[in-house]
Design a protein around this motif. Structure first.
Motif, short mmCIF file in Angstrom:
data_model
loop_
_atom_site.label_atom_id
_atom_site.label_comp_id
_atom_site.label_asym_id
_atom_site.label_seq_id
_atom_site.Cartn_x
_atom_site.Cartn_y
_atom_site.Cartn_z
N ALA A 272 -3.13 3.53 6.37
CA ALA A 272 -4.26 4.43 6.14
C ALA A 272 -4.43 5.41 7.30
O ALA A 272 -4.66 6.61 7.10
CB ALA A 272 -5.55 3.63 5.93
N ARG B 48 -0.75 8.55 -5.04
CA ARG B 48 -1.23 9.58 -4.11
C ARG B 48 -2.73 9.45 -3.82
O ARG B 48 -3.51 10.39 -4.00
CB ARG B 48 -0.95 10.98 -4.68
CG ARG B 48 0.52 11.23 -4.99
CD ARG B 48 1.36 11.26 -3.74
NE ARG B 48 2.77 11.52 -4.03
CZ ARG B 48 3.73 11.55 -3.11
NH1 ARG B 48 3.41 11.32 -1.83
NH2 ARG B 48 4.97 11.76 -3.43
N ILE B 49 -3.12 8.28 -3.34
CA ILE B 49 -4.54 8.05 -3.10
C ILE B 49 -4.96 8.37 -1.66
O ILE B 49 -6.14 8.62 -1.41
CB ILE B 49 -4.94 6.59 -3.45
CG1 ILE B 49 -4.15 5.58 -2.62
CG2 ILE B 49 -4.76 6.34 -4.94
CD1 ILE B 49 -4.59 4.13 -2.83
N LEU B 50 -4.03 8.36 -0.73
CA LEU B 50 -4.35 8.59 0.68
C LEU B 50 -3.99 10.02 1.07
O LEU B 50 -2.85 10.46 0.86
CB LEU B 50 -3.60 7.60 1.57
CG LEU B 50 -4.00 6.13 1.43
CD1 LEU B 50 -2.98 5.23 2.10
CD2 LEU B 50 -5.40 5.90 2.02
N LYS B 51 -4.95 10.71 1.67
CA LYS B 51 -4.73 12.11 2.05
C LYS B 51 -5.32 12.38 3.43
O LYS B 51 -6.25 11.70 3.86
CB LYS B 51 -5.37 13.05 1.03
CG LYS B 51 -4.83 12.90 -0.39
CD LYS B 51 -5.55 13.83 -1.35
CE LYS B 51 -5.01 13.68 -2.78
NZ LYS B 51 -5.32 12.36 -3.35
N ASP C 232 0.60 4.05 -2.86
CA ASP C 232 0.27 5.43 -2.49
C ASP C 232 1.37 6.41 -2.91
O ASP C 232 1.07 7.53 -3.32
CB ASP C 232 0.02 5.52 -0.98
CG ASP C 232 -0.51 6.89 -0.58
OD1 ASP C 232 -1.45 7.37 -1.24
OD2 ASP C 232 0.02 7.47 0.38
N GLU C 233 2.62 5.99 -2.82
CA GLU C 233 3.71 6.86 -3.23
C GLU C 233 3.59 7.21 -4.71
O GLU C 233 3.88 8.33 -5.13
CB GLU C 233 5.07 6.18 -2.97
CG GLU C 233 5.47 6.12 -1.51
CD GLU C 233 5.68 7.49 -0.89
OE1 GLU C 233 6.13 8.40 -1.60
OE2 GLU C 233 5.37 7.65 0.31
N TRP D 33 -2.42 -2.60 6.31
CA TRP D 33 -3.02 -1.55 5.49
C TRP D 33 -3.72 -0.51 6.35
O TRP D 33 -3.66 0.69 6.06
CB TRP D 33 -4.00 -2.17 4.48
CG TRP D 33 -3.32 -2.70 3.26
CD1 TRP D 33 -2.02 -3.13 3.16
CD2 TRP D 33 -3.89 -2.84 1.96
NE1 TRP D 33 -1.78 -3.55 1.88
CE2 TRP D 33 -2.89 -3.38 1.12
CE3 TRP D 33 -5.16 -2.58 1.43
CZ2 TRP D 33 -3.13 -3.66 -0.22
CZ3 TRP D 33 -5.39 -2.86 0.09
CH2 TRP D 33 -4.38 -3.38 -0.73
N ARG E 49 -1.57 8.05 7.07
CA ARG E 49 -1.68 8.98 5.94
C ARG E 49 -2.92 9.87 6.03
O ARG E 49 -2.92 11.00 5.57
CB ARG E 49 -1.69 8.19 4.63
CG ARG E 49 -0.37 7.44 4.35
CD ARG E 49 0.71 8.39 3.85
NE ARG E 49 2.03 7.81 3.83
CZ ARG E 49 2.67 7.41 2.72
NH1 ARG E 49 2.08 7.49 1.55
NH2 ARG E 49 3.90 6.94 2.79
N LEU F 172 0.83 -1.20 0.00
CA LEU F 172 0.00 0.00 0.00
C LEU F 172 0.87 1.26 0.00
O LEU F 172 0.54 2.24 -0.68
CB LEU F 172 -0.94 -0.01 1.21
CG LEU F 172 -1.91 1.16 1.30
CD1 LEU F 172 -2.78 1.29 0.04
CD2 LEU F 172 -2.80 1.03 2.54
#
Length: 234
Positions: A85, A63-66, A59-60, A81, A88, A55
């Motif tokens: 989550a 860029r899905i996790l904010k 994400d790196e 995971w 992030r 994950l």
């Protein structure tokens, strides 16, 4: 000693003496674990499993996790995971919210609300919705069916879980949201791909380097949920 992909020095292949009560498959699994740089790295860095790096890598790149997002983690055990989550999305700081579910019990994870429950149970979706407190920004699914040794059967059973996860995601995801799920090589079935493309603007397969080279697993990444109302208009 040799250097692996993540720069760790490790012995050149650990081999175990065969124990009388250990099967050949369990022997190979244990040797693979001992020789896996991601396993030792996860232990050292405090992650529940090597899957955390899959994950992280996804994400790196995408860029899905904010910060501030609402995330659902289906098939969360042992929790790698969910840990990523929570970090992030900053759920520990109260900015985001992470909800995980698995039929296997898990130790508590800071910033994550966990349910010891089978996702396919009738009341599971409503419990997840209630805990999330609003539409999801991301639905994650690392679920896979227990293997039978028969490749086609295992593929079909895992794809059934993916389809169930997607049906849930379509119901609960906010416009612009993300769906990330484990699938098995052998092809994401045409019906599933069609459904994904109907509901998401971009659909792609990804295989992070933390996935073992000899593994048939892939991940399907769907970005830009269109929203149910927009889909219904077509």
């Amino acid at each position: 000693m040799t250097k692996d992909k993540i720069g760790e020095s490790r012995p050149l292949g650990v081999r175990l003496k065969t124990a009388k009560k250990r099967t050949t498959s369990s022997q190979k699994w244990l040797e693979r674990q001992l020789n896996d740089p991601y396993v030792s790295r996860a232990k050292r860095e405090g992650y529940r499993s090597r899957a955390a790096y899959k994950l992280l890598e996804i994400d790196e790149k995408h860029r899905i996790l904010k910060s501030g997002q609402r995330v659902v983690d289906l098939g969360a055990a042992p929790g790698g995971w969910s840990q990523i989550a929570a970090a992030r999305c900053q759920s520990v700081e109260g900015k985001g919210r992470v909800v995980g579910i698995d039929r296997l019990e898990m130790e508590p994870i800071p910033g994550v609300e966990l349910f010891h429950l089978d996702f396919l149970d009738e009341d599971a979706p409503e419990k997840l919705k209630s805990a999330l407190g609003g539409k999801a920004d991301i639905v994650l699914s690392d679920m896979a069916a227990n293997t039978t040794g028969h490749r086609q059967t295992d593929h079909l059973r895992t794809m059934g879980l993916v389809e169930a996860a997607l049906a849930f995601a379509i119901e609960i995801t906010a416009p612009g949201g993300v769906f990330l799920a484990k699938v098995l090589q052998g092809g994401t079935q045409n019906e599933l791909l069609t459904l994904l493309k109907q509901h998401y603007r971009t659909v792609k397969h990804v295989k992070p380097s933390a996935s073992r080279a000899d593994s048939s697993e892939l991940y399907v990444l769907a970005l830009g949920f269109k929203g149910q109302e927009q889909v219904d208009q077509h």
